[in-house]
Design a protein around this motif. Structure first.
Motif, short mmCIF file in Angstrom:
data_model
loop_
_atom_site.label_atom_id
_atom_site.label_comp_id
_atom_site.label_asym_id
_atom_site.label_seq_id
_atom_site.Cartn_x
_atom_site.Cartn_y
_atom_site.Cartn_z
N GLY A 113 0.78 -1.17 0.18
CA GLY A 113 0.19 0.01 -0.12
C GLY A 113 0.85 1.23 -0.08
O GLY A 113 0.21 2.25 0.30
N ALA A 114 2.00 1.19 -0.40
CA ALA A 114 3.01 2.37 -0.43
C ALA A 114 3.93 2.55 -1.79
O ALA A 114 4.12 1.69 -2.28
N GLU A 115 3.96 3.68 -2.04
CA GLU A 115 4.89 4.00 -2.97
C GLU A 115 5.48 5.45 -2.72
O GLU A 115 4.92 6.10 -1.90
N GLY A 116 6.42 5.95 -3.65
CA GLY A 116 6.93 7.18 -3.71
C GLY A 116 7.32 7.73 -2.29
O GLY A 116 8.06 7.03 -1.50
N GLU A 117 7.10 8.69 -1.65
CA GLU A 117 7.22 9.21 -0.21
C GLU A 117 6.97 8.39 0.73
O GLU A 117 7.54 8.33 1.78
N THR A 118 5.83 7.64 0.72
CA THR A 118 5.32 6.65 1.88
C THR A 118 6.55 5.64 1.98
O THR A 118 7.13 5.30 3.18
N LEU A 119 6.62 5.26 0.90
CA LEU A 119 7.69 4.01 1.02
C LEU A 119 8.96 4.52 1.27
O LEU A 119 9.67 3.75 2.12
N ARG A 120 9.55 5.61 0.74
CA ARG A 120 10.68 6.18 0.98
C ARG A 120 10.78 6.30 2.69
O ARG A 120 11.76 5.92 3.23
N ARG A 121 9.69 7.01 3.30
CA ARG A 121 9.94 7.08 4.73
C ARG A 121 9.62 5.79 5.53
O ARG A 121 10.33 5.76 6.49
N ARG A 122 8.91 4.62 5.10
CA ARG A 122 8.94 3.47 5.61
C ARG A 122 10.38 3.05 5.54
O ARG A 122 10.93 2.18 6.74
N VAL A 123 11.07 2.96 4.57
CA VAL A 123 12.46 2.27 4.45
C VAL A 123 13.45 3.07 5.46
O VAL A 123 14.10 2.31 6.04
N GLN A 124 13.15 4.04 5.43
CA GLN A 124 13.91 5.20 6.43
C GLN A 124 13.74 4.93 7.90
O GLN A 124 14.73 4.63 8.66
N VAL A 125 12.59 4.55 8.12
CA VAL A 125 12.20 4.44 9.67
C VAL A 125 12.76 3.08 10.03
O VAL A 125 13.31 2.71 11.04
N GLU A 126 12.50 2.16 9.07
CA GLU A 126 13.08 0.65 9.51
C GLU A 126 14.81 0.62 9.61
O GLU A 126 15.12 -0.27 10.33
N ALA A 127 15.22 1.45 8.51
CA ALA A 127 16.58 1.19 8.60
C ALA A 127 17.10 2.06 9.88
O ALA A 127 18.22 1.59 10.50
N VAL A 128 16.69 3.15 10.24
CA VAL A 128 17.01 3.83 11.60
C VAL A 128 16.79 2.69 12.69
O VAL A 128 17.58 2.65 13.78
N HIS A 129 15.55 2.08 12.65
CA HIS A 129 15.13 1.07 13.75
C HIS A 129 16.65 0.00 13.88
O HIS A 129 16.82 -0.20 14.95
N GLN A 130 16.73 -0.63 12.78
CA GLN A 130 17.78 -1.89 12.99
C GLN A 130 19.02 -1.36 13.24
O GLN A 130 19.73 -1.75 13.84
N ALA A 131 19.46 -0.08 12.60
CA ALA A 131 20.76 0.41 12.81
C ALA A 131 20.84 0.89 14.34
O ALA A 131 21.70 0.75 15.14
N GLY A 132 19.78 1.41 14.95
CA GLY A 132 19.40 1.57 16.42
C GLY A 132 19.88 0.44 17.23
O GLY A 132 20.33 0.21 18.30
N HIS A 133 19.26 -0.73 16.92
CA HIS A 133 19.59 -2.07 17.47
C HIS A 133 21.07 -2.24 17.41
O HIS A 133 21.97 -2.78 18.42
N LEU A 134 21.75 -2.08 16.36
CA LEU A 134 23.15 -2.19 16.00
C LEU A 134 23.96 -1.64 17.17
O LEU A 134 24.98 -2.14 17.45
N ILE A 135 23.65 -0.38 17.35
CA ILE A 135 24.49 0.50 18.37
C ILE A 135 24.21 0.25 19.68
O ILE A 135 24.70 1.16 20.48
N GLY A 136 23.13 -0.43 20.02
CA GLY A 136 22.79 -0.71 21.45
C GLY A 136 21.41 -0.40 21.75
O GLY A 136 21.22 -0.88 23.05
N LEU A 137 20.50 0.22 21.04
CA LEU A 137 19.15 0.55 21.46
C LEU A 137 18.18 -0.63 21.48
O LEU A 137 18.40 -1.54 20.74
N SER A 138 17.54 -0.67 22.57
CA SER A 138 16.45 -2.00 22.70
C SER A 138 15.10 -1.41 22.19
O SER A 138 14.93 -0.23 21.80
N TYR A 139 13.98 -2.34 22.18
CA TYR A 139 12.65 -2.05 21.64
C TYR A 139 12.34 -0.97 22.59
O TYR A 139 12.61 -0.90 23.90
N CYS A 140 11.27 -0.38 22.31
CA CYS A 140 10.68 0.94 23.09
C CYS A 140 9.11 0.61 23.15
O CYS A 140 8.63 -0.02 22.26
#
Length: 176
Positions: A113-140
């Motif tokens: 259900g996403a394309e363009g800006e919505t898809l780009r934002r979802r991908v960015q949010v998920e990348a920040v989430h996974q990188a957050g785990h890599l640097i030591g953050l846990s689930y919130c």
């Protein structure tokens, strides 16, 4: 503490524009500099589970670990179009392992259900989430925090691109 550097590696053929769009949010929200690898991993046929019709994320992460071993970067994240799973979940958007410093994320379910800006934002949010785990953050527990565990693409749409105050304080503590 020196800034962490994350190597972004394509696995299969996700759009390069989406991979390149990850650099600014990772730097802005986590203080992680990124390098987009010129080397791409082929489609992860080795990780395919025919019974599920999905790709086992841990197999892909093991392959990405070998890339990290040969790289000067501190961390590595694969970006793929493959539908990922872990044995105890029907699917995962991504997975990160702090110990091995390896993560993988998939665009497959983010595209629903996403394309363009919505898809780009979802991908960015998920990348920040996974990188957050890599640097030591846990689930919130805050559903608006980037570190919240999403169950659907709509959960990701409600999340902020950055950490909440509690997670930001933890990030500052980790960076000392």
């Amino acid at each position: 503490m020196p800034q962490k550097t994350l190597l972004l590696v394509t696995v299969g053929s996700p759009p390069s524009a989406l991979v390149n769009a990850l650099q600014d949010p990772l730097a802005t929200h986590l203080g992680v500099s990124t390098v987009v690898s010129r080397m791409a991993l082929s489609s992860p046929a080795y990780a395919f589970n025919k019974d599920r019709g999905q790709y086992h994320c841990n197999a892909i992460m093991r392959r990405l670990g070998t890339v990290l071993d040969e790289s000067p970067q501190d961390l590595v994240m694969g970006v793929t179009d493959a539908d990922l799973f872990e044995p105890d979940s029907p699917f995962v958007f991504g997975q990160a392992d702090r110990e091995s410093k390896v993560a993988v994320m998939s665009l497959y379910r983010l595209r629903q259900g996403a394309e363009g800006e919505t898809l780009r934002r979802r991908v960015q949010v998920e990348a920040v989430h996974q990188a957050g785990h890599l640097i030591g953050l846990s689930y919130c527990e805050d559903s608006r925090c980037v570190m919240f565990l999403p169950q659907s693409p709509q959960d990701i749409d409600r999340k902020s691109l950055g950490p909440c105050n509690v997670c930001r304080n933890e990030l500052n503590r980790l960076n000392r």
